[in-house]
Motif scaffolding. Sequence first.
Motif, mmCIF file in Angstrom:
data_model
loop_
_atom_site.group_PDB
_atom_site.id
_atom_site.type_symbol
_atom_site.label_atom_id
_atom_site.label_comp_id
_atom_site.label_asym_id
_atom_site.label_seq_id
_atom_site.Cartn_x
_atom_site.Cartn_y
_atom_site.Cartn_z
ATOM 1 N N GLU A 75 31.245 49.355 54.662
ATOM 2 C CA GLU A 75 32.278 50.382 54.393
ATOM 3 C C GLU A 75 33.177 50.523 55.627
ATOM 4 O O GLU A 75 32.706 50.869 56.718
ATOM 5 N N THR A 76 34.462 50.239 55.442
ATOM 6 C CA THR A 76 35.428 50.380 56.550
ATOM 7 C C THR A 76 36.769 50.909 56.021
ATOM 8 O O THR A 76 37.824 50.395 56.404
ATOM 9 N N GLU A 108 35.525 55.093 59.939
ATOM 10 C CA GLU A 108 34.129 54.697 60.108
ATOM 11 C C GLU A 108 33.933 53.198 59.960
ATOM 12 O O GLU A 108 34.664 52.549 59.225
ATOM 13 N N THR A 109 32.926 52.690 60.664
ATOM 14 C CA THR A 109 32.441 51.327 60.434
ATOM 15 C C THR A 109 30.985 51.503 60.064
ATOM 16 O O THR A 109 30.199 52.034 60.852
ATOM 17 N N SER A 110 30.638 51.114 58.841
ATOM 18 C CA SER A 110 29.267 51.368 58.397
ATOM 19 C C SER A 110 28.688 50.154 57.688
ATOM 20 O O SER A 110 29.389 49.434 56.965
ATOM 21 N N SER A 118 31.907 55.694 64.310
ATOM 22 C CA SER A 118 33.255 56.184 64.025
ATOM 23 C C SER A 118 34.129 56.066 65.265
ATOM 24 O O SER A 118 33.643 56.227 66.382
ATOM 25 N N GLN A 136 37.172 48.791 64.476
ATOM 26 C CA GLN A 136 36.296 48.223 63.447
ATOM 27 C C GLN A 136 36.051 46.740 63.678
ATOM 28 O O GLN A 136 34.933 46.248 63.507
ATOM 29 N N ILE A 184 32.085 45.766 63.805
ATOM 30 C CA ILE A 184 31.503 45.467 62.487
ATOM 31 C C ILE A 184 30.249 44.572 62.558
ATOM 32 O O ILE A 184 29.234 44.862 61.918
ATOM 33 N N SER A 208 41.988 48.478 57.988
ATOM 34 C CA SER A 208 40.561 48.812 58.011
ATOM 35 C C SER A 208 39.819 48.135 56.863
ATOM 36 O O SER A 208 38.766 47.524 57.056
ATOM 37 N N GLY A 218 36.523 44.954 56.774
ATOM 38 C CA GLY A 218 35.278 44.925 56.000
ATOM 39 C C GLY A 218 35.258 43.801 54.992
ATOM 40 O O GLY A 218 34.264 43.080 54.860
#
Length: 345
Positions: free
Chosen positions: A7-8, A12-14, A31, A51, A55, A87, A91
């Motif tokens: 998730e980007t 946030e980078t998750s 974040s 990100q 990542i 962003s 991702g």
Amino acid sequence: MYILGIETSCDETSAAIVQDGRSVLSNVVTSSLAFHKKYGGVVPEIAFRKQLETIALVADCALKEADIKLKDIRLISVTSGPGLLGSLLVGISFAKALSLSLKIPLLGVDHIYSHIYANFLNCSVIKMPFVALVISGGHTSLFYIKDFARIKVLGSTQDDACGEAFDKVARILQLGYPGGPLIERLSEKGDPRSIRFSCSNTEKPLNFSFSGIKTAVLYYVKHNLDTRYSILDTRKKRESRIQDPGSKVADIAASFQETVINTLIKKSLLACQLKKVKRLVVGGGVAANNRLRERFHQETAKVGIKCYFPTAALCMDNAAMVAGLGYQLFKRGDSSDLSLAAQLD
Ligand code: KG4
Ligand code: ZN
């Protein structure tokens, strides 16, 4: 089956590992918020550069925390939109590269629907159909959901999103960014009935409008508080404003918050009534607000509707909800290929 979620869509980078779409084995969220704070909002250029830097590391952490190897992953689920273009591309490109090199299927999923899916993680099944309310920084919508492949939009905001209104009012009150949690904290010390604000009426009853109330707060501040406010206020002064019990600022925050909550409840209950359902599922960053959660539970219980919220952490942008939704759609036969593109809205 292990799913890697990415998730980007915003700052946030998750990355997360979810098993069989339901149990969260890891959910790593970083974040770039600290780099945006001085600008009073997310700067897209800064967001995607951070990100790009993080990542691979974040994905690695998610694998380590879940104690699994890349070769154990059976699906990569990535947010394909809506969100910030740069962003999203970070991702999506990362997910494509992994999918291609490891020969693992790839699936792009909708960020807003994944906020609804957050309710299905680590908990018992919610029966369908239901009405869903998504309240985030970029979106405010009501949906009717028979299953995750058949989602009907019942209403949306005509102007500002609900979280955006919290952020803008926090800026007017010079509290800082992001505004939601700051307004929530300040509201605890204020009287929610002290100032009569209202949300503008909408032609379609299930649509929302939050720009009017934001302007009403602005004029209220101009007429009642201006002399005490300066854009040169230091962080210490802003902090003391939040600490100051019984202040006029706290009354404004509490009255604004309560009016927004009342509107969200009224429209959600109307949607349930029109669709004849007794289940309401709420998601998105604003759903982390404790006063809102409490009021929704109170008001839905009065009319026999069961109301669901994810944990506060799963209300925020995270990759577990993306992995979970991806699994459900993949099981139905959905998949993406290397032509997967970012959807801006
Ligand atoms: O869902 P989210 O993490 O990101 C988007 O998809 O937009 O939502 C972020 C939004 C921000 O506008 C933030 O101010 C708001 O959620 N928010 C809150 C609270 N925590 C975050 N709003 C009200 N009360 C909170 N406790
Ligand atoms: Zn979101």
